[in-house]
Write an enzyme that holds these catalytic residues in place. Sequence first.
Site, PDB file in Angstrom:
ATOM      1  N   PRO A  88      -7.702  68.749  18.666  1.00 49.58           N
ATOM      2  CA  PRO A  88      -8.787  68.154  19.460  1.00 49.58           C
ATOM      3  C   PRO A  88      -9.018  68.890  20.779  1.00 49.58           C
ATOM      4  O   PRO A  88     -10.012  68.645  21.449  1.00 49.58           O
ATOM      5  CB  PRO A  88      -8.326  66.716  19.693  1.00 49.58           C
ATOM      6  CG  PRO A  88      -6.897  66.655  19.310  1.00 49.58           C
ATOM      7  CD  PRO A  88      -6.591  67.824  18.442  1.00 49.58           C
ATOM      8  N   ARG A 153     -20.317  76.966   2.051  1.00 53.88           N
ATOM      9  CA  ARG A 153     -21.732  76.862   1.637  1.00 53.88           C
ATOM     10  C   ARG A 153     -22.616  77.882   2.328  1.00 53.88           C
ATOM     11  O   ARG A 153     -23.772  78.066   1.957  1.00 53.88           O
ATOM     12  CB  ARG A 153     -22.250  75.441   1.756  1.00 53.88           C
ATOM     13  CG  ARG A 153     -22.220  74.853   3.131  1.00 53.88           C
ATOM     14  CD  ARG A 153     -22.326  73.338   3.056  1.00 53.88           C
ATOM     15  NE  ARG A 153     -23.431  72.882   2.224  1.00 53.88           N
ATOM     16  CZ  ARG A 153     -24.712  73.041   2.515  1.00 53.88           C
ATOM     17  NH1 ARG A 153     -25.052  73.642   3.629  1.00 53.88           N
ATOM     18  NH2 ARG A 153     -25.651  72.598   1.710  1.00 53.88           N
TER      19      ARG A 153
HETATM   20  N1  ADE Z   1      -6.612  67.181  14.954  1.00 54.46           N
HETATM   21  C1  ADE Z   1      -6.690  65.950  15.491  1.00 54.46           C
HETATM   22  N2  ADE Z   1      -7.935  65.687  15.910  1.00 54.46           N
HETATM   23  C2  ADE Z   1      -8.685  66.792  15.632  1.00 54.46           C
HETATM   24  C3  ADE Z   1     -10.037  67.134  15.837  1.00 54.46           C
HETATM   25  N3  ADE Z   1     -10.895  66.306  16.414  1.00 54.46           N
HETATM   26  N4  ADE Z   1     -10.447  68.353  15.429  1.00 54.46           N
HETATM   27  C4  ADE Z   1      -9.579  69.212  14.863  1.00 54.46           C
HETATM   28  N5  ADE Z   1      -8.294  68.945  14.640  1.00 54.46           N
HETATM   29  C5  ADE Z   1      -7.839  67.740  15.018  1.00 54.46           C
END
Ligand code: ADE
Length: 251
Positions: A88, A153
């Site tokens: 994240p 894709r």
């Molecule tokens: N792991 C946990 N949350 C995530 C997210 N929003 N994007 C990518 N990997 C993640």
Amino acid sequence: MRFDILTIFPDFFDSPMQEGILRRAQAAGQIRVAVHNIRDYALDRHKMTDDRPFGGGEGMVMKPEPLLACLDDLEQREQGGPVVLLSPRGRQFSQKVAEELAAESRLVLVCGRYEGVDQRFTDRYVDQEISIGDYVLSGGELAAMVMVDAITRLLPEVLGCSDSALHDTFSRGLLKHSQYTRPREFQGMGVPGPLLSGDHAAIRGYRFLESVELTLEKRPDLLAGVRFSPEEVALLRKSGLWVKVKEVQEG
Ligand code: ADE
């Protein structure tokens, strides 16, 4: 294109990889997806891939050694392409990032779990961190799946109709026009006239204007970067949408 996915939940990928476009692309040899179980590379007899964080705090942190051993093993067989950590904290995935990554011949996707990955692994071995949105998932597996799908894709020859990715929402910063199929009438609702006219230029014009209208209504932020051809400007002027588009673009 080859995807190498590093995860502690390899079974996670079984079903989504066996459906639709992803199944066909693998069968046709257009993509190859190899899923690697990080646990197989754990060094201790309990096969631990995580441990408590130094400094204390909630949850567990992924240990660097099993991740590195897995990556090293891969490198013996296959080289090249960026190592991406799903997290994240990463830069936001988008159609543009998908297009950029679709130009690679190989991607290594590392699925983080728990409260994170030991920063020393990230600092030394990860080329980029990518997030699929501003929310926290339980791990990177779903995010890796989203990336594999969006990138696949875009590969030439993967979609049945070779130019249909070109008309996707976001491919040029406009939302996609609405679609209709049979029956012609559904619960008293018809289909917009131009779509039934058989006049291809009229259909293209109608769809283009609807795309712009939808984008103005739902995602005006997308319009900032869109450039229109002289023919499109003429259509927009005639429909009265040009003033609104300019307002958004210059505002
Ligand atoms: N792991 C946990 N949350 C995530 C997210 N929003 N994007 C990518 N990997 C993640």
